[in-house]
Scaffold this active site. Sequence first.
Site, short mmCIF file in Angstrom:
data_model
loop_
_atom_site.label_atom_id
_atom_site.label_comp_id
_atom_site.label_asym_id
_atom_site.label_seq_id
_atom_site.Cartn_x
_atom_site.Cartn_y
_atom_site.Cartn_z
N HIS A 1 -7.07 -2.33 9.11
CA HIS A 1 -6.47 -3.64 8.86
C HIS A 1 -6.71 -4.59 10.04
O HIS A 1 -5.99 -4.54 11.03
CB HIS A 1 -4.96 -3.50 8.64
CG HIS A 1 -4.62 -2.87 7.33
ND1 HIS A 1 -4.33 -3.61 6.20
CD2 HIS A 1 -4.52 -1.58 6.95
CE1 HIS A 1 -4.06 -2.80 5.19
NE2 HIS A 1 -4.19 -1.56 5.62
N GLY B 1 -4.31 -2.26 -0.81
CA GLY B 1 -3.47 -1.96 -1.96
C GLY B 1 -3.27 -0.46 -2.10
O GLY B 1 -3.86 0.33 -1.36
N ASN C 1 -3.50 2.37 6.85
CA ASN C 1 -2.57 2.88 5.84
C ASN C 1 -3.36 3.18 4.57
O ASN C 1 -3.49 2.33 3.70
CB ASN C 1 -1.46 1.87 5.55
CG ASN C 1 -0.55 2.32 4.43
OD1 ASN C 1 -0.54 3.49 4.05
ND2 ASN C 1 0.20 1.39 3.87
N SER D 1 0.81 -1.21 0.00
CA SER D 1 0.00 0.00 0.00
C SER D 1 0.85 1.27 0.00
O SER D 1 0.35 2.35 -0.30
CB SER D 1 -0.94 0.01 1.21
OG SER D 1 -1.87 -1.05 1.14
N GLN E 1 -12.96 0.35 -0.21
CA GLN E 1 -13.30 1.38 -1.19
C GLN E 1 -13.82 0.77 -2.48
O GLN E 1 -14.78 1.28 -3.10
CB GLN E 1 -12.06 2.24 -1.46
CG GLN E 1 -11.51 2.94 -0.22
CD GLN E 1 -10.05 3.33 -0.37
OE1 GLN E 1 -9.53 3.41 -1.47
NE2 GLN E 1 -9.38 3.55 0.75
N CYS F 1 -9.37 -2.23 3.59
CA CYS F 1 -8.67 -1.03 3.15
C CYS F 1 -9.07 -0.64 1.72
O CYS F 1 -10.19 -0.21 1.51
CB CYS F 1 -7.16 -1.23 3.29
SG CYS F 1 -6.22 0.32 3.23
N LEU F 2 -8.20 -0.80 0.73
CA LEU F 2 -8.59 -0.53 -0.65
C LEU F 2 -9.79 -1.38 -1.03
O LEU F 2 -10.68 -0.94 -1.76
CB LEU F 2 -7.42 -0.81 -1.60
CG LEU F 2 -7.70 -0.54 -3.08
CD1 LEU F 2 -7.82 0.96 -3.36
CD2 LEU F 2 -6.61 -1.15 -3.96
N GLY G 1 -4.89 6.62 1.84
CA GLY G 1 -5.01 8.03 1.50
C GLY G 1 -6.35 8.40 0.92
O GLY G 1 -6.64 9.58 0.69
N PHE G 2 -7.20 7.38 0.66
CA PHE G 2 -8.56 7.60 0.15
C PHE G 2 -9.56 7.06 1.16
O PHE G 2 -9.21 6.28 2.04
CB PHE G 2 -8.74 6.89 -1.19
CG PHE G 2 -8.02 7.54 -2.34
CD1 PHE G 2 -8.69 8.34 -3.25
CD2 PHE G 2 -6.65 7.37 -2.51
CE1 PHE G 2 -8.03 8.95 -4.30
CE2 PHE G 2 -5.96 7.97 -3.55
CZ PHE G 2 -6.66 8.76 -4.45
N GLY H 1 -2.91 3.42 -4.15
CA GLY H 1 -3.46 4.24 -5.22
C GLY H 1 -4.95 4.54 -5.13
O GLY H 1 -5.63 4.26 -4.14
N GLU I 1 -5.97 -7.61 10.15
CA GLU I 1 -4.83 -8.52 10.27
C GLU I 1 -3.65 -7.87 10.99
O GLU I 1 -2.65 -8.54 11.28
CB GLU I 1 -4.39 -9.00 8.88
CG GLU I 1 -3.54 -8.03 8.08
CD GLU I 1 -4.32 -6.88 7.46
OE1 GLU I 1 -3.70 -6.03 6.82
OE2 GLU I 1 -5.56 -6.84 7.61
#
Length: 379
Positions: free
Chosen positions: A350, A240, A310, A71, A272, A268-269, A312-313, A242, A352
């Site tokens: 997270h 992940g 972790n 990430s 989203q 996380c990603l 940013g979106f 981006g 985990e």
Amino acid sequence: MMLQIDTANKLLKDVVEDSLAFSATARKGVLLLEDGTRFEGLSFGYEQATAGEVVFCTGMVGYPEALTDPSYTGEILTMTYPIIGNYGVPDARRWEGDRIHAAGLIVSNYIPTPSHFESTMDLSTWLKREKIPALEIKDTRLLTQHIRKHGTMLAKIVFDEDIPFHNPYADNLVARVSTSEVREYGSGETTIALIDCGAKHNIIRSLVARGVRVVEVPWDYDLFADDRPFDFDGILVSNGPGNPKVAEKTIQTLRAAMEHEIPIMGICLGHQLLALAAGGDTYKLKFGHRSQNQPCLLAGEKRCYITTQNHGFAVGTVPEGFEPWFINANDNTNEGMRHRSLPFFSVQFHPESTPGPMDTEWLFDLFLEKVYEAKGALI
């Protein structure tokens, strides 16, 4: 007692002497931000320019796991904890990826003399081996305050030769870090398809430890192709790097999975991506959440979990049919959602961990309960 004191004093003396020797011989480098801000520092990594987005992490431990977390791809990572390198680098089995993914590292104090029974090398050696630039910049507090005030921004670490700024979000970072082949882990009568968008290793460990077979597939793998060589009972879409809107093929896969009412868990990603697949929306945070001390409230309750994060979106619009599940106690951003009737849920943090607290590891058990229920099996 006197022997212990003498030993401690000798160790302290050795650390100070090694730090002074590093400061006297280290090459100078510069961290340049796109707004013109400049920070001078001493190099302890690979001495080649790099560019990306500068971010900060407030965790006190876990720099090996953070550096190897996919990430962080495209990001120059600033550690706010002032002492980094003090326990060296553990064996690769402790990493969260197969290599360092961060574009660069910024610390306040690099410790060249690690002390830990699991250390296999010092941090500088590892960074140079993996060709990752790193600078010791004394005032990381000022850098962090600058990012908090103005937001994350493009940056570059340079030495003698300058390079252009580069926006990592212009690239498909998920495609860069995802596996290129199908891989299997563990065994069991229940199979979980893990869509690898940059999955941390401990996601796989957490599932395998619960007695299931994990089939890891690329981010753009067609899970519903007629010639698929395996069957699966549930889908976990990973963390992940981006912008989630770039991973269009993963979004399409999740839409198909929801149509088939296959149990889905997003991390996380993955959180989203599930939101986008269901008709919600995402946006970029001002400076993101990166640490192992993020408090998350269970929606509608006073219970708070401490989590590793972790990203940013964030999810800005929870899709129809879902309800908010977790809320960040610091800024009230969405940290999780679950479908009101179908076996779909996701979290921004997270569960985990690694590094960090294990407060929310129970979410893996909840996910497998949903999978077993869908299979009609006994829990």
